[in-house]
Design a protein around this motif. Structure first.
Motif: not given
Length: 555
Positions: A16-26, A100-103
């Motif tokens: 969950a932290a990995q996905v949250a960071r992915h969205w946050s950094e964008r 999981l974000p796919l796009r």
């Protein structure tokens, strides 16, 4: 940024932290709710892993449980924090920790920008869709559910029965039409604010607190009160099996997920390293403007459900033994059963093999041994001709033989002397073609030269067995293709039944057989039948057989 994410997390917090960071950094703000049942150690580690991101916040924690209002409360608390702290957010996307974000986020932002006033939430009335699996539909809104379905199952079921018996019904709040749908939505800021600040919210919360599985009905129902731009679909790919449990996506689903064109998928296996590496790498193809289309992969999921519930026709496994009388083919391929023909015609299996192109066995269920084609002691799939091994489970012996010889049609002889269990099995099988001559069991008795007293008792026994078998063949529920002649009819005109066998059982283009099998010599058979009658045994299944066979019936 016009898009914010609310994440509901309870396990696999590292992912969950990995996905949250992915969205946050964008550039997307995140508000995270962590189930109060998660350990303090895991929660602290989760917060520490994201402490460097100033656009990630954590809201008040609730102890969440499946089917309970606590899941709605967690979404409410996180959404309220999102609206309060990030005024630039125009759409709020509800996701789970296993999403999981796919796009790329930019594609989702662009898509929502083109649908600025649209709320994406699956929302349908219970009377219009058969979504509920193994549970309640309309009653979940009219009964009270104070007990946990998972922890207090006996109390849950007992209280439901009590309310039904007493005809107790709850009053649905005025103006609210119950709707259901996926828990995962994407709502506009205006709609979410209207729901969370509604003047009747206390009334709504009190009502939905006793609804069963309110996370699939709270926002789905209230959005109809405050929004007139509802797109009844979720932007999250979430598939469920026939038991209502969510499908889990693994590494081998990578290409499948890419074909869906969906923005987010739930739920990904925490150890699916290849999935997380592929979709969180930041490397994507050229901009994809395709509409999310989970229907592209629906066929695969439907096939998987069919395979899970029905299996493959004729394949029996210890891990999933088919339910008795399930509407499915009992064997893997078509086959032919000949009853009585082998008693009347010498060398009948050889004639069948030549004229119809079938693999022709003798009596596979004879008392002595399984008479495989060519006299083989072992047949395809290491099937032994040993009668004791075969009769341990004769139905499975037949299904194994048909499964092991897929691509080559099998045929075999069957009669009342044989093991009876298959005679109750193949009439229920749509793959079976059955050609039956009744009463032909009397011919081997006639030619056996045994003492008449023994023949009379044996004839009565075989006729009783065949009569019971004919009831199975003539049963309205029979699924096999069945053709029945009496022995008297066949002896009077053998050409017609043989032509029918050649046409209906043949693998090649039907033609009149160039040769016909030789019928056994029936001279004196009429007198033998009369002798049985005189002894008090009436061979009625043979038909109206003449005293002497007509001329020319024994080619």
């Amino acid at each position: 940024m016009s898009l914010g994410f609310v994440m509901l997390c309870h396990e696999a917090l590292d992912r969950a932290a990995q996905v949250a960071r992915h969205w946050s950094e964008r550039g997307c703000p995140i508000v995270i709710h962590v189930d109060a049942r998660a350990s303090a150690h895991d929660y602290d580690a989760f917060r520490e892993a994201l402490s460097d991101r100033d656009n990630i916040l954590f809201c008040r924690r609730f102890r969440c449980e499946w089917g309970r209002f606590s899941l709605v409360q967690s979404a409410q608390a996180a959404s309220e924090m999102m609206l309060k702290n990030f005024p630039d957010v125009r759409h709020v996307f509800l996701a789970s920790g296993s999403c999981l974000p796919l796009r790329p986020v930019d594609e989702l932002v662009c898509y929502l920008g083109a649908h600025a006033q649209t709320d994406f939430i699956e929302s349908a009335t219970t009377k219009d869709v058969p979504w509920t699996t193994g549970g309640l539909d309309r009653e979940r809104f009219t009964l009270r559910f104070p007990f946990s379905w998972k922890r207090q199952r006996r109390l849950f079921d007992g209280y439901v029965r009590l309310q039904r018996r007493l005809n107790l019904r709850r009053r649905i709040p005025e103006g609210v039409t119950p709707h259901m749908g996926s828990q995962w939505w994407c709502l506009t800021r205006e709609t979410l604010e209207a729901i969370l600040s509604h003047p009747r919210r206390t009334e709504f919360d009190r009502y939905f607190a006793r609804v069963w599985i309110p996370d699939e009905s709270y926002f789905q129902s209230l959005v109809r009160l405050v929004s007139d731009r509802v797109e009844s679909r979720s932007l999250t790919l979430s598939k469920f099996d026939f038991q209502g449990k969510p499908h889990v996506f693994y590494d081998d689903h990578l290409q499948l997920l890419r074909r869906s064109d969906c923005f987010v998928a739930r739920k990904a296996w925490p150890r699916a390293e290849r999935l997380y590496a592929a979709f969180l790498s930041g490397e994507h193809d050229a901009a994809n403007r395709a509409e999310p289309h989970p229907g592209k992969i629906d066929r695969i999921f439907s096939k998987a459900t069919e395979r899970r519930t029905s299996g493959r026709a004729g394949l029996y496994m210890t891990g999933r033994f088919p339910r008795k009388n399930h509407d499915n083919r009992l064997t893997a391929a078509r086959y032919v059963v000949f009853e009585g023909f082998g008693d009347l015609f010498a060398g009948f299996p050889d004639w069948v093999q030549r004229s119809a192109g079938l693999r022709a066995h003798g009596h596979l269920f004879a008392p002595e041994r399984a008479e495989f084609a060519g006299g083989l002691p072992v047949f395809s799939g290491a099937l032994s001709d040993n009668a004791r091994l075969r009769d341990y489970n004769p139905e499975m012996f037949l299904t194994n033989l048909i499964w092991n010889t897929r691509g080559e049609r099998q045929s075999f002889l069957f009669g009342p002397r044989d093991t009876p269990a298959p005679g109750r099995f193949f009439p229920r099988d749509p793959n079976a073609d059955v050609f039956c001559v009744t009463g032909a069991w009397a011919v081997p008795l006639f030619t056996s030269k045994r003492p008449f007293t023994d023949l009379r008792a044996e004839a009565a026994r075989l006729q009783k067995i065949e009569n019971a078998h004919l009831a199975d063949l003539r049963n309205p529920a029979t699924k096999a293709r069945v053709r029945i002649w009496t022995m008297a009819d066949l002896v009077e005109n053998p050409a017609e039944p043989l032509r029918t066998v050649s046409e209906e059982a043949s693998l090649t283009v039907a033609q009149n057989p160039a040769e016909v099998p030789k019928m056994v010599d029936l001279t004196g058979f009429g007198a033998f039948l009369q002798q049985l009658r005189n002894a008090g045994m009436h061979p009625y299944l043979i038909g109206d057989f003449p005293g002497d066979p007509p001329n020319g019936t024994s080619p």
